[in-house]
Design an enzyme around this catalytic site. Structure first.
Site, PDB file in Angstrom:
ATOM      1  N   CYS A   1      -2.005 -68.266  25.465  1.00  0.00           N
ATOM      2  CA  CYS A   1      -0.981 -67.212  25.525  1.00  0.00           C
ATOM      3  C   CYS A   1       0.048 -67.540  26.608  1.00  0.00           C
ATOM      4  O   CYS A   1      -0.224 -68.356  27.489  1.00  0.00           O
ATOM      5  CB  CYS A   1      -1.638 -65.858  25.775  1.00  0.00           C
ATOM      6  SG  CYS A   1      -1.848 -65.457  27.519  1.00  0.00           S
TER       7      CYS A   1
ATOM      8  N   ASP B   1      -4.015 -42.399  12.801  1.00  0.00           N
ATOM      9  CA  ASP B   1      -5.078 -41.424  13.003  1.00  0.00           C
ATOM     10  C   ASP B   1      -4.489 -40.041  12.724  1.00  0.00           C
ATOM     11  O   ASP B   1      -3.276 -39.845  12.748  1.00  0.00           O
ATOM     12  CB  ASP B   1      -5.673 -41.542  14.408  1.00  0.00           C
ATOM     13  CG  ASP B   1      -7.084 -40.932  14.477  1.00  0.00           C
ATOM     14  OD1 ASP B   1      -7.552 -40.372  13.449  1.00  0.00           O
ATOM     15  OD2 ASP B   1      -7.715 -41.002  15.546  1.00  0.00           O
ATOM     16  N   SER B   2      -5.392 -39.089  12.438  1.00  0.00           N
ATOM     17  CA  SER B   2      -4.995 -37.838  11.819  1.00  0.00           C
ATOM     18  C   SER B   2      -4.676 -36.711  12.786  1.00  0.00           C
ATOM     19  O   SER B   2      -4.178 -35.673  12.369  1.00  0.00           O
ATOM     20  CB  SER B   2      -6.119 -37.406  10.892  1.00  0.00           C
ATOM     21  OG  SER B   2      -7.366 -37.541  11.563  1.00  0.00           O
ATOM     22  N   GLY B   3      -5.004 -36.873  14.069  1.00  0.00           N
ATOM     23  CA  GLY B   3      -4.565 -35.891  15.060  1.00  0.00           C
ATOM     24  C   GLY B   3      -5.631 -34.969  15.620  1.00  0.00           C
ATOM     25  O   GLY B   3      -5.539 -34.558  16.772  1.00  0.00           O
ATOM     26  N   GLY B   4      -6.642 -34.632  14.835  1.00  0.00           N
ATOM     27  CA  GLY B   4      -7.658 -33.670  15.301  1.00  0.00           C
ATOM     28  C   GLY B   4      -8.381 -34.163  16.544  1.00  0.00           C
ATOM     29  O   GLY B   4      -8.545 -33.421  17.523  1.00  0.00           O
ATOM     30  N   PHE B   5      -8.787 -35.419  16.513  1.00  0.00           N
ATOM     31  CA  PHE B   5      -9.516 -36.001  17.642  1.00  0.00           C
ATOM     32  C   PHE B   5      -8.646 -35.989  18.904  1.00  0.00           C
ATOM     33  O   PHE B   5      -9.128 -35.683  19.997  1.00  0.00           O
ATOM     34  CB  PHE B   5      -9.935 -37.431  17.288  1.00  0.00           C
ATOM     35  CG  PHE B   5     -10.729 -38.111  18.366  1.00  0.00           C
ATOM     36  CD1 PHE B   5     -12.088 -37.879  18.512  1.00  0.00           C
ATOM     37  CD2 PHE B   5     -10.115 -39.002  19.246  1.00  0.00           C
ATOM     38  CE1 PHE B   5     -12.823 -38.509  19.517  1.00  0.00           C
ATOM     39  CE2 PHE B   5     -10.840 -39.640  20.242  1.00  0.00           C
ATOM     40  CZ  PHE B   5     -12.200 -39.389  20.380  1.00  0.00           C
TER      41      PHE B   5
ATOM     42  N   CYS C   1      -1.128 -67.377  30.302  1.00  0.00           N
ATOM     43  CA  CYS C   1      -2.006 -68.466  30.745  1.00  0.00           C
ATOM     44  C   CYS C   1      -1.312 -69.821  30.688  1.00  0.00           C
ATOM     45  O   CYS C   1      -1.620 -70.716  31.475  1.00  0.00           O
ATOM     46  CB  CYS C   1      -3.277 -68.483  29.899  1.00  0.00           C
ATOM     47  SG  CYS C   1      -4.266 -66.986  30.141  1.00  0.00           S
TER      48      CYS C   1
ATOM     49  N   ASP D   1     -10.167 -50.312  16.491  1.00  0.00           N
ATOM     50  CA  ASP D   1      -8.958 -50.092  17.283  1.00  0.00           C
ATOM     51  C   ASP D   1      -9.407 -49.663  18.665  1.00  0.00           C
ATOM     52  O   ASP D   1     -10.463 -49.053  18.798  1.00  0.00           O
ATOM     53  CB  ASP D   1      -8.086 -48.972  16.693  1.00  0.00           C
ATOM     54  CG  ASP D   1      -8.596 -47.611  17.106  1.00  0.00           C
ATOM     55  OD1 ASP D   1      -8.132 -47.089  18.131  1.00  0.00           O
ATOM     56  OD2 ASP D   1      -9.503 -47.080  16.426  1.00  0.00           O
TER      57      ASP D   1
ATOM     58  N   CYS E   1      -6.937 -70.518  27.325  1.00  0.00           N
ATOM     59  CA  CYS E   1      -6.095 -69.590  26.563  1.00  0.00           C
ATOM     60  C   CYS E   1      -4.691 -70.160  26.403  1.00  0.00           C
ATOM     61  O   CYS E   1      -4.130 -70.728  27.340  1.00  0.00           O
ATOM     62  CB  CYS E   1      -6.041 -68.243  27.279  1.00  0.00           C
ATOM     63  SG  CYS E   1      -5.059 -67.006  26.409  1.00  0.00           S
TER      64      CYS E   1
ATOM     65  N   GLN F   1     -19.180 -38.285  10.440  1.00  0.00           N
ATOM     66  CA  GLN F   1     -19.535 -37.696  11.728  1.00  0.00           C
ATOM     67  C   GLN F   1     -21.049 -37.463  11.733  1.00  0.00           C
ATOM     68  O   GLN F   1     -21.744 -37.939  10.853  1.00  0.00           O
ATOM     69  CB  GLN F   1     -18.740 -36.391  11.968  1.00  0.00           C
ATOM     70  CG  GLN F   1     -17.232 -36.600  12.155  1.00  0.00           C
ATOM     71  CD  GLN F   1     -16.873 -37.308  13.471  1.00  0.00           C
ATOM     72  OE1 GLN F   1     -17.713 -37.478  14.368  1.00  0.00           O
ATOM     73  NE2 GLN F   1     -15.617 -37.749  13.580  1.00  0.00           N
TER      74      GLN F   1
ATOM     75  N   HIS G   1      -1.734 -61.324  27.021  1.00  0.00           N
ATOM     76  CA  HIS G   1      -2.981 -62.081  27.141  1.00  0.00           C
ATOM     77  C   HIS G   1      -4.149 -61.324  26.493  1.00  0.00           C
ATOM     78  O   HIS G   1      -4.929 -61.892  25.717  1.00  0.00           O
ATOM     79  CB  HIS G   1      -3.333 -62.391  28.599  1.00  0.00           C
ATOM     80  CG  HIS G   1      -4.749 -62.845  28.723  1.00  0.00           C
ATOM     81  ND1 HIS G   1      -5.144 -64.141  28.479  1.00  0.00           N
ATOM     82  CD2 HIS G   1      -5.896 -62.132  28.931  1.00  0.00           C
ATOM     83  CE1 HIS G   1      -6.459 -64.221  28.560  1.00  0.00           C
ATOM     84  NE2 HIS G   1      -6.947 -63.022  28.838  1.00  0.00           N
TER      85      HIS G   1
ATOM     86  N   ASP H   1     -10.237 -34.599  11.022  1.00  0.00           N
ATOM     87  CA  ASP H   1     -11.630 -34.336  11.427  1.00  0.00           C
ATOM     88  C   ASP H   1     -11.666 -33.859  12.871  1.00  0.00           C
ATOM     89  O   ASP H   1     -10.635 -33.787  13.538  1.00  0.00           O
ATOM     90  CB  ASP H   1     -12.469 -35.617  11.293  1.00  0.00           C
ATOM     91  CG  ASP H   1     -12.052 -36.685  12.294  1.00  0.00           C
ATOM     92  OD1 ASP H   1     -10.871 -36.700  12.704  1.00  0.00           O
ATOM     93  OD2 ASP H   1     -12.898 -37.503  12.677  1.00  0.00           O
TER      94      ASP H   1
HETATM   95  N1  PRF Z   1     -12.135 -39.272  14.749  1.00  0.00           N
HETATM   96  C1  PRF Z   1     -10.800 -39.577  14.702  1.00  0.00           C
HETATM   97  N2  PRF Z   1     -10.236 -40.425  15.556  1.00  0.00           N
HETATM   98  C2  PRF Z   1     -11.019 -40.999  16.494  1.00  0.00           C
HETATM   99  C3  PRF Z   1     -12.398 -40.729  16.599  1.00  0.00           C
HETATM  100  C4  PRF Z   1     -12.997 -39.817  15.678  1.00  0.00           C
HETATM  101  O1  PRF Z   1     -14.195 -39.518  15.684  1.00  0.00           O
HETATM  102  C5  PRF Z   1     -12.870 -41.494  17.680  1.00  0.00           C
HETATM  103  C6  PRF Z   1     -14.240 -41.546  18.205  1.00  0.00           C
HETATM  104  N3  PRF Z   1     -14.525 -42.731  18.906  1.00  0.00           N
HETATM  105  C7  PRF Z   1     -11.761 -42.202  18.186  1.00  0.00           C
HETATM  106  N4  PRF Z   1     -10.666 -41.900  17.463  1.00  0.00           N
HETATM  107  N5  PRF Z   1     -10.042 -39.003  13.763  1.00  0.00           N
HETATM  108 ZN    ZN Z   2      -4.051 -65.883  28.106  1.00  0.00          ZN
END
Ligand code: PRF
Ligand code: ZN
Length: 373
Positions: free
Chosen positions: A307, A93-97, A310, A267, A305, A190, A336, A147
């Site tokens: 794992c 992920d890019s960091g802004g969030f 379990c 994720d 399960c 967005q 698990h 973003d």
């Molecule tokens: N943008 C970025 N990472 C994110 C989100 C997003 O909108 C969200 C929103 N659920 C989680 N992680 N860059």
């Molecule tokens: Zn399990």
């Protein structure tokens, strides 16, 4: 193995799809769940064990890694894959969030975000260009655009301006990323819960052209019903032939509903984070192992399960190690939970391939409605 990035859909049912994202570091079977390895580790798990649960790809975070241990340091040590001993694909992920959700002192401008580290208070600047540079230094296989997005509910005006800023940042991200064969850049849609703003955002991203498209700005306080309302149209606004990734989602029933609506990748910290506090995600729903009702229970957490938690331990043991904050409690429940999530994804993929998704989903909900019996 293919030296380029690609996406092949092998079967569809309704709006749901199953297929494979190919990268030079391996294939990602979709619908896919990416365990979160924020700080160059999926907490409480060895990478080979994360792989054993069925994960094809991990998620890493620009924000955390730039602050500690630093992107240049990881680069000098051979990149994030080598650093954390995971040789399969990594998406970052890019960091802004994360800046917007984890720091209180920050300044958002056209240029980017200035903020103070949540670790030591040091001052940093993150821009689309620096985010692309950091993700390249890490060696990330799937790079996310820079973003930002407001928490919901928010004014339409705030959502619109934020979306437009993120679309200008998407163009700057694309320009800074350049041409890197074998590596992918994903755009991030967005626009909150506003259908027309989501359409404008999708239009802007399609014009720039990306290797995949994320749906951002959801699971930020709107609730499942509103999120599904948006997912009834948002995936259809994005290119049909590219992977679609719903960021930061979610609970098992969120994932099932989103797959039915055409999402390919997910994720979420839930399976790993909630495992460390004693919450197990199971086919019967969430079970809290801290509860005293498990104290004398010799049964496994989930009889079906396979794992290690379990297969080899009782609920009474899991209750004991969680209550005493023994490290193995975090290890077993994380294992698990990740195993359960990957089995759910495998079940969804198989059901889409067989054309039995409706039955699969009906059984999924029926078993959860019965509860832990
Ligand atoms: N943008 C970025 N990472 C994110 C989100 C997003 O909108 C969200 C929103 N659920 C989680 N992680 N860059
Ligand atoms: Zn399990």
């Amino acid at each position: 193995m293919s030296n380029t990035f690609g996406f092949t859909i092998s079967a569809r049912q309704g709006r749901a799809r199953t297929g494979v994202v190919s990268t030079p570091k391996g294939e990602i079977r979709t619908p896919a769940f990416m365990p979160v390895g924020t700080a160059a580790t999926v907490k409480a798990m060895m990478p080979e064990n994360v792989r054993a649960t069925g994960a094809d790809i991990l998620l890493g975070n620009t924000y955390h890694l730039m602050l500690r241990p630093g992107a240049e340091r990881i680069h000098n040590l051979g990149g994030l894959h080598r650093f954390m001993n995971w040789d399969r694909p990594i998406l970052t992920d890019s960091g802004g969030f994360q800046v917007m959700s984890l720091t209180d002192l920050r300044k958002l401008t056209e240029e980017g975000v200035k903020f103070r580290s949540h670790i030591d208070g040091s001052e940093h600047n993150l821009t689309p260009e620096r985010s692309m540079e950091i993700q390249k230094l890490l060696g990330s296989d799937i790079v996310m655009c820079f973003d930002e997005c407001p928490a919901l509910p928010a004014d339409r005006k705030r959502i619109e301006e934020s979306m437009q800023l993120s679309m200008r940042w998407a163009q700057r991200s694309r320009d800074a990323f350049g041409d890197r064969p074998g590596y992918a850049l994903f755009g991030i849609q967005q626009g909150g819960l506003e259908e027309d703003l989501r359409a404008q955002s999708a239009e802007a991203l399609r014009g720039i052209e990306f290797d995949g498209y994320a749906i951002g700005g959801l699971a930020v306080g709107e609730g499942q019903e509103a999120m599904f309302g948006c997912l009834d149209y948002a995936p259809g606004q994005l290119p049909e032939d590219k992977p679609r990734y719903l960021m930061g989602v979610g609970k098992p029933d969120d994932i099932v509903g989103a797959v039915q609506r055409g999402v390919d990748m997910f994720d979420c910290v839930l399976p790993s984070r909630s495992g460390r506090t004693g919450q197990a995600q199971t086919r019967m729903g969430a079970i809290n192992l801290r509860n005293a009702r498990h104290k004398d229970d010799p049964r496994p957490l989930d009889v079906e399960c396979t794992c290690p938690a379990c297969a080899n331990y009782s609920r009474a043991y899991l209750h004991h190690v969680i209550k005493s904050q023994e490290i193995i409690g975090s290890m077993l429940l994380t294992w698990h939970n990740l195993h359960y999530y990957q089995e759910l994804m495998a079940g969804l993929r198989g059901a889409i391939a067989d054309g039995t998704l409706d039955d699969f989903v009906a059984r999924f909900h029926a078993r959860r409605a019965q509860g832990d019996i």
